[in-house]
Design an enzyme around this catalytic site. Structure first.
Site, mmCIF file in Angstrom:
data_model
loop_
_atom_site.group_PDB
_atom_site.id
_atom_site.type_symbol
_atom_site.label_atom_id
_atom_site.label_comp_id
_atom_site.label_asym_id
_atom_site.label_seq_id
_atom_site.Cartn_x
_atom_site.Cartn_y
_atom_site.Cartn_z
ATOM 1 N N HIS A 205 18.864 9.392 -9.564
ATOM 2 C CA HIS A 205 17.475 9.451 -9.101
ATOM 3 C C HIS A 205 16.885 8.046 -9.082
ATOM 4 O O HIS A 205 17.572 7.062 -9.372
ATOM 5 C CB HIS A 205 16.646 10.451 -9.910
ATOM 6 N N HIS B 142 17.387 5.631 -12.081
ATOM 7 C CA HIS B 142 18.720 5.018 -12.160
ATOM 8 C C HIS B 142 18.866 3.927 -11.110
ATOM 9 O O HIS B 142 19.445 2.869 -11.362
ATOM 10 C CB HIS B 142 19.820 6.058 -11.945
ATOM 11 N N CYS C 151 19.221 16.881 -30.371
ATOM 12 C CA CYS C 151 18.702 17.160 -29.028
ATOM 13 C C CYS C 151 19.825 16.919 -28.024
ATOM 14 O O CYS C 151 20.318 15.799 -27.896
ATOM 15 C CB CYS C 151 17.503 16.275 -28.683
ATOM 16 N N CYS D 53 18.967 14.178 -25.342
ATOM 17 C CA CYS D 53 19.151 12.772 -25.740
ATOM 18 C C CYS D 53 20.593 12.500 -26.142
ATOM 19 O O CYS D 53 20.984 11.345 -26.261
ATOM 20 C CB CYS D 53 18.296 12.408 -26.955
ATOM 21 N N CYS E 278 12.175 18.450 -28.942
ATOM 22 C CA CYS E 278 12.311 17.005 -28.845
ATOM 23 C C CYS E 278 11.166 16.465 -28.003
ATOM 24 O O CYS E 278 10.917 16.966 -26.896
ATOM 25 C CB CYS E 278 13.657 16.671 -28.190
ATOM 26 N N HIS F 296 12.314 15.254 -24.399
ATOM 27 C CA HIS F 296 12.811 16.200 -23.396
ATOM 28 C C HIS F 296 12.064 17.521 -23.357
ATOM 29 O O HIS F 296 12.304 18.343 -22.482
ATOM 30 C CB HIS F 296 14.307 16.468 -23.609
ATOM 31 N N LYS G 128 7.459 11.237 -16.870
ATOM 32 C CA LYS G 128 8.771 10.594 -16.775
ATOM 33 C C LYS G 128 9.670 11.389 -15.823
ATOM 34 O O LYS G 128 9.739 12.611 -15.895
ATOM 35 C CB LYS G 128 9.436 10.513 -18.158
ATOM 36 N N LYS H 195 16.340 14.023 -14.997
ATOM 37 C CA LYS H 195 17.107 15.155 -14.527
ATOM 38 C C LYS H 195 16.701 16.404 -15.299
ATOM 39 O O LYS H 195 16.568 17.480 -14.730
ATOM 40 C CB LYS H 195 18.601 14.863 -14.726
#
Ligand code: MSP
Length: 507
Positions: free
Chosen positions: A25, A28, A134, A137, A151, A154, A302, A305
């Site tokens: 995405h 990245h 998690c 992570c 978490c 996430h 944020k 994915k």
């Protein structure tokens, strides 16, 4: 020594290696494009650049993604996905010189060798891990990082885990790490990140479990094959194994350490605390610099994915061009800070900075050279672009990409005003000498601008240099020589240039 006596030295750039549980995405792409800008810049300076990226494949995330997609053969899944990442970087014009996959033999060998060294050092011990984990992570979480059983990063439930693990004596290296980072202001940039990591090392850092008992996908611990090596411990070693650690000692000696690592703030603890400690334990030199960037958000959230709010870099690049995506990402957000990706902003910058800015200036000056001088470069007049170069280099040496671009755009604005003031169309009727002098300044300045933007927008830069008739010569000419005034010589023939950044169709 490179051409014209410039110093030629090895420069090793690395990005994080990416999980293959989905396609790339914009976040990245940002990391990889930033690293590519640095790679092209160092190459332009005459360095021999080693530019590494790759895929992090021994992760439970990948296993979960394969299963979700109905794929039972995990290796087949990671093969397919890793190929997709490689294609994406090719399509975005990334000039990495290597691509490491953590399922490759060269990596596995290096990991095993490394573990043996650290094992022999006495830095690995057996224990029981109990705590929160998690899966997003791929990391254990402290009590403070877990809120309402989730978490914070996430927003997904954490799992309670209790199992036999092997631990790495991370806390043993606390003082070494504090000294390393404390004494070396350049190690982690920007400085705000450095303070954050110093606090973490001082107040929170504990020994870390580096194996998993319950997982089967990954590299078995040679000393106890009932355990699989924790994905982060394995993944961090990619920077070593890709350049020969465990397989080609000569290459390793020539290439290590990483001169510049570029990656996101989410993974800084691993890179600026765990990895340096691993290197000290193994008696290896540290990476030289880490440039840590912020996160791209979509509507303030944020992009990830796991959260499902991703923007596809390839479709943006297909619509607007690789250069435009590169320019936007590196100009819009001060490097190190968080930023928001918005197509509206991209279109504004396209029109303002590129179509009406760079594109218009080049078309204007080359058009006038054609019209008034039949495209022949007139007699050189004195000038200099050195102030711009100096500031640009200072900024790029700290990877302050937005400021390096601002340096170039300051020059563009200056030239626009210069042309408006001098009015070559009036001079053409009254003062041929002055006309020639003004246009020489314009033409030579455009040569500098093309060189300056080359790492950021290689396609546009090469079109400009081709129109100036000097692309091949500039490729060969030494960096220091190219910064001098006077590269355009009297009588050189300039060609007209196609519009660099055509007007956008309404959205
Ligand atoms: N596999 C690990 C890294 C191992 S390196 C030894 C990993 N992979 S990742 O695919 O989840 O993310 C890698 C990097 O992608 C981040 O560190 C960051 O550089 C980039 N980004 C991921 N999401 C991002 C944004 N939303 N914005 C900007 N960059 C982000 O972590």
């Amino acid at each position: 020594m490179g051409p014209d006596g410039d110093d030629m030295s090895k420069f090793y750039i690395a990005t994080p290696i990416y999980y293959v549980n989905d396609k790339p995405h914009m976040g990245h792409a940002y990391t990889t494009i930033a690293a590519d800008v640095l790679a092209r810049y160092r190459r332009m300076r005459g360095d021999e650049v080693v530019f590494l990226t790759g895929t992090d494949e021994n992760s439970q995330k990948n296993v979960d993604a394969a299963k979700r997609g109905g794929e039972t053969d995990i290796q087949k899944y990671v093969d397919r996905m890793s190929a997709l990442w490689q294609r994406t970087w090719d399509e975005l014009g990334i000039t990495n010189t290597d691509f490491i996959r953590t399922t490759e033999e060269r990596h596995i060998r290096g990991v095993k060798q490394f573990l043996q060294v650290v094992w022999d050092k006495g830095d690995i011990y057996e224990g029981t891990y109990e705590g929160w984990y998690c899966a997003g992570c791929e990391a254990f979480k402290t009590e403070t990082e877990v809120q309402d059983g989730k978490c914070g990063e996430h927003q997904r439930p954490v799992e309670r885990i209790s199992e036999k693990n092997y631990f790495f004596r991370l806390s043993k290296y606390r003082d070494d790490l504090l000294a390393l980072i404390g004494e070396n202001a350049e190690f982690i940039q920007p400085a705000s990140r450095r303070n954050e990591i110093l606090n973490y090392i001082r107040d929170e850092m504990e020994d870390i479990s580096i194996t998993r008992e319950t997982m089967r996908w990954g590299i078995p611990l040679p000393q106890d094959p009932s355990q699989v090596i924790y994905v982060w411990f394995d993944a961090l070693l990619n920077y070593l194994t890709a350049v020969g650690y465990g397989s080609d000692e000569g290459m390793f000696q020539r290439t290590w350490p990483v001169d510049a690592w570029i990656g996101g703030k989410d993974i800084i603890k691993f890179h600026a605390a765990l990895f340096p400690a691993m290197l000290i334990s193994a008696g290896l030199p540290q990476m030289r610099r880490m440039f840590v960037h912020g996160h791209f958000t979509i509507d303030g959230v944020k992009m990830s994915k796991s959260l499902g709010n991703v923007v596809d870099p390839v479709s943006i690049a297909r619509e607007y061009g690789n250069d435009v995506l590169r320019y936007f990402l590196l100009r819009e957000v001060p490097f190190g800070e968080d930023g928001d990706f918005s197509t509206t902003r991209l279109r504004e910058r396209y029109t303002g900075d590129l179509a009406n800015g760079l594109g218009n200036l080049v078309a204007r000056i080359l058009g006038m050279a054609e019209k008034y001088l039949s495209g022949r470069v007139p007699k050189p007049v004195s000038g200099s672009a050195m102030d711009t170069w100096i500031s640009y280099e200072d900024n790029l040496n700290q990877f302050s990409s937005h400021e390096a671009l601002r340096d170039i755009w300051d020059l563009i604005t200056f030239l626009d005003k210069f042309i408006d003031r001098e009015q070559p169309w009036v001079l053409a009727k009254i003062d041929q000498d002055r006309l020639a002098a003004v246009l020489y300044t314009g033409i030579e300045s455009i040569r500098h601008i093309a060189r300056l933007v080359w790492p950021f927008m290689p396609e546009a830069a090469e079109k400009i240099l081709s129109a100036l008739g000097i692309l091949e010569a500039e490729r060969k000419s030494g960096y220091n020589a190219s910064k001098e005034w006077g590269g355009m010589r009297e009588g050189m023939q300039i060609r007209k240039i196609d519009i660099l950044f055509p007007k956008l169709a309404p959205n």
